[in-house]
Each structure stands twice: as C-alpha cells, then as structure tokens.
Write a protein that holds these residues in place. Structure first.
Motif, mmCIF file in Angstrom:
data_model
loop_
_atom_site.group_PDB
_atom_site.id
_atom_site.type_symbol
_atom_site.label_atom_id
_atom_site.label_comp_id
_atom_site.label_asym_id
_atom_site.label_seq_id
_atom_site.Cartn_x
_atom_site.Cartn_y
_atom_site.Cartn_z
ATOM 1 N N LEU A 9 -51.210 60.026 -92.043
ATOM 2 C CA LEU A 9 -52.121 61.049 -92.556
ATOM 3 C C LEU A 9 -52.227 62.157 -91.517
ATOM 4 C CD1 LEU A 9 -54.103 62.109 -94.647
ATOM 5 C CD2 LEU A 9 -55.849 60.576 -93.720
ATOM 6 N N ASP A 10 -51.321 63.114 -91.604
ATOM 7 C CA ASP A 10 -51.350 64.238 -90.682
ATOM 8 C C ASP A 10 -52.353 65.260 -91.204
ATOM 9 O OD1 ASP A 10 -50.213 65.676 -88.360
ATOM 10 O OD2 ASP A 10 -49.666 67.131 -89.886
ATOM 11 N N GLY A 11 -53.403 65.488 -90.431
ATOM 12 C CA GLY A 11 -54.502 66.329 -90.887
ATOM 13 C C GLY A 11 -55.729 65.504 -91.211
ATOM 14 N N THR A 12 -55.976 64.455 -90.402
ATOM 15 C CA THR A 12 -57.113 63.568 -90.667
ATOM 16 C C THR A 12 -58.444 64.313 -90.669
ATOM 17 O OG1 THR A 12 -55.963 61.645 -89.738
ATOM 18 C CG2 THR A 12 -58.356 61.525 -89.849
ATOM 19 N N LEU A 21 -47.149 69.842 -92.394
ATOM 20 C CA LEU A 21 -47.072 70.789 -93.513
ATOM 21 C C LEU A 21 -46.710 72.188 -93.041
ATOM 22 C CD1 LEU A 21 -49.982 69.839 -95.948
ATOM 23 C CD2 LEU A 21 -47.520 69.678 -96.345
ATOM 24 N N ASP A 22 -47.196 72.590 -91.873
ATOM 25 C CA ASP A 22 -46.834 73.905 -91.348
ATOM 26 C C ASP A 22 -45.321 74.034 -91.204
ATOM 27 O OD1 ASP A 22 -49.483 74.721 -91.160
ATOM 28 O OD2 ASP A 22 -49.684 74.075 -89.077
ATOM 29 N N VAL A 40 -41.927 64.788 -95.812
ATOM 30 C CA VAL A 40 -43.299 65.255 -95.641
ATOM 31 C C VAL A 40 -43.868 65.393 -97.052
ATOM 32 C CG1 VAL A 40 -44.812 67.124 -94.894
ATOM 33 C CG2 VAL A 40 -42.867 66.447 -93.463
ATOM 34 N N TYR A 41 -44.925 64.627 -97.330
ATOM 35 C CA TYR A 41 -45.475 64.601 -98.681
ATOM 36 C C TYR A 41 -46.902 65.126 -98.692
ATOM 37 C CZ TYR A 41 -46.707 62.796 -103.313
ATOM 38 O OH TYR A 41 -47.107 62.687 -104.628
ATOM 39 N N TYR A 98 -53.384 68.142 -95.908
ATOM 40 C CA TYR A 98 -52.989 66.974 -95.134
ATOM 41 C C TYR A 98 -51.779 66.346 -95.823
ATOM 42 C CZ TYR A 98 -56.410 65.179 -98.572
ATOM 43 O OH TYR A 98 -57.133 64.926 -99.715
ATOM 44 N N ALA A 99 -51.060 65.511 -95.081
ATOM 45 C CA ALA A 99 -49.786 65.027 -95.598
ATOM 46 C C ALA A 99 -49.391 63.720 -94.952
ATOM 47 C CB ALA A 99 -48.691 66.068 -95.350
#
Length: 270
Positions: A89-92, A193-194, A119-120, A102-103
C-alpha cells in the motif's frame, strides 16, 4: 504477458480487495507509527502484504522477497538471482485520510534490476504493467512518455522529504528552481503512482530524495519501458540503492538533472 507478470497482477488484485474493503471503515483501523513519526503502518498494509506474498510464494517458492512490512526473505537455491520487491500500500497516509491516491506496487528484479512491474491504482482500477524489453501498459493499452522537451511546458511530480530531513535544504533549492521554470509541480503522496504517471504521460518528470526500493522499483521499469529515463542524481544507476531518483521524458530528464546538479551537496552526490 510474461507468466510472472500474470501472477503479479493476480496478487495485486487480491491485495486491492483487502484495501478497498478496509477503505469503507478507515476510522476503525489500527494505525501504528513506524521508525519516523510521520510514517505509518496499518493492519491493512500487513494483511495486503501477506496476501501478495502468499500468491507469489505459491507460484515461485524459491524467489527472494523484499517487502515493506515483513522485510527480507532470502531466495532458495533455484531462484537466487530473483527477488520480489513489494509495497502492499504505497500512500498509506493518503489511505488513512481517505485521500484517493494510493497503490499496490510489485516488482520482480533479476540480479538487482527490475524485470517485471505492476503498479495498481485500486481506487481508479488502473493496472500499470511492464516487462523488460516488452513495453509498458495501462489496462493492456501501450503507454509512452510525453514528447515534451521544454521545461516551461513540463508538469512535474515530486515527493517531499518526510522520513529524513538531512537534505531538506537541497531539496527546497531544487523545488524553488524547478517551480520557477516549469508549468507546475504536484505532490500527490504515492511515488509508485507518480512514476506510473510519468510513464503514461500525465507527468513529464519526477524527482524525490530518500525513497525506498519498494516505493519505486516497479515504477522505474514502467518509465524506461515507456521510453523515458531514470537515474540517481548524478545520472548514474544507483537510485535503488541511494533512494535519490530522477525520471522523465528524455529531454526533461536531462534538464532536471542540470537543475539538481546545482544543489547537490558533498553528502548528496548520487
């Protein structure tokens, strides 16, 4: 699609089910500070990571794993060159606050270099995938970086320092110079995501200091397979080790490096 990539997509979708379920009841989540006061982990991060690892392990039991929450698991004899790099969970922090950016990020590296990437974006149901030498895709549609070559027309993404403020002054100097020269800068809070947005043309470039391998390993491959460039601050290939990263469409990438070079201190060489 590469067989490993199929498994990665399956794992990302399984994790997204856990994340989306929890997003309906965020206020009741158990949230724990990590090493730094403004870095957090939730039970959702851990559950999503466990689900991802279960699927990856079942398909490729010998491969090593580097995961944000559970750390490093060495490879077996048959898979010493391969390692999964997982951010469940990137962007917790975004997730905790209901900010929909987040992704799930999963990379497969071969001898330390990203070879497959997913990357989802679980909110928008956007699945970014890439295979080394096979191009980058968004929901099975081929993607490319933009053809932007003038800094004044470029929209950049960035990540603010939040784990370590040692290089904050250098970062702010870069930010000031790029803000004056570009069409704009956005900080949305998910490096994975960036980088995917650079790959599909929503950003023309991105830079950040102090990212971790699971934040960016998949996104780096997305950019290079979409025709862009990624490097450390000196234009070298140590970005996954140093955590200092620049990426973008070729012309913007080179102009960003020039700006950054003017702010590199003796302790911020790459």
């Amino acid at each position: 699609m590469h067989p490993a990539l199929n498994i990665m997509v399956k794992a990302a979708r399984r994790a997204s089910q856990i994340i989306n379920r929890a997003a309906q009841d965020v206020e009741h989540l158990r949230i724990t500070p990590k090493k730094y006061n403004n870095d957090f982990v939730t039970e959702v991060d851990k559950a999503a990571e466990a689900a991802i690892i279960e699927i990856l392990r079942e398909a490729y039991p010998d491969y090593g794993i580097l995961a944000e929450e559970s750390g490093l698991a060495d490879a077996g004899e048959g898979g010493k060159d391969y390692q999964w790099v997982v951010d469940p969970l990137d962007g917790t922090t975004n997730f905790i606050h209901g900010f929909p950016q987040y992704a799930v990020s999963i990379a497969l590296t071969y001898k330390g270099q990203p070879n497959q990437a997913v990357v989802y974006d679980v909110v928008r149901n956007e699945m970014f995938t890439a295979s080394k030498g096979g191009g980058a895709y968004l929901n099975e549609r081929r993607i490319r970086v933009t053809k932007c070559d003038r800094m004044e027309q470029a929209l950049l993404g960035t990540g603010f320092p939040f784990r370590n403020f040692e290089h904050a002054d250098a970062y702010l100097g870069v930010f000031k110079d790029l803000a004056k020269r570009t069409a704009g800068i956005r900080r949305a809070g998910s490096a994975a995501l960036d980088l995917a947005y650079v790959a599909c043309g929503r950003f023309d470039g991105f830079w950040e200091f102090g990212v971790l391998p699971w934040d960016v390993a998949a996104g780096c491959l997305l950019i290079t397979e979409a025709g862009g460039l990624v490097s450390d601050l000196a234009g070298g290939d140590s970005h996954l080790k140093t955590g200092n990263l620049v990426g973008g469409t070729p012309k913007i990438f080179s102009q960003m490096l020039q700006v950054i070079d003017g702010h590199r201190t003796p302790t911020l060489q790459a």
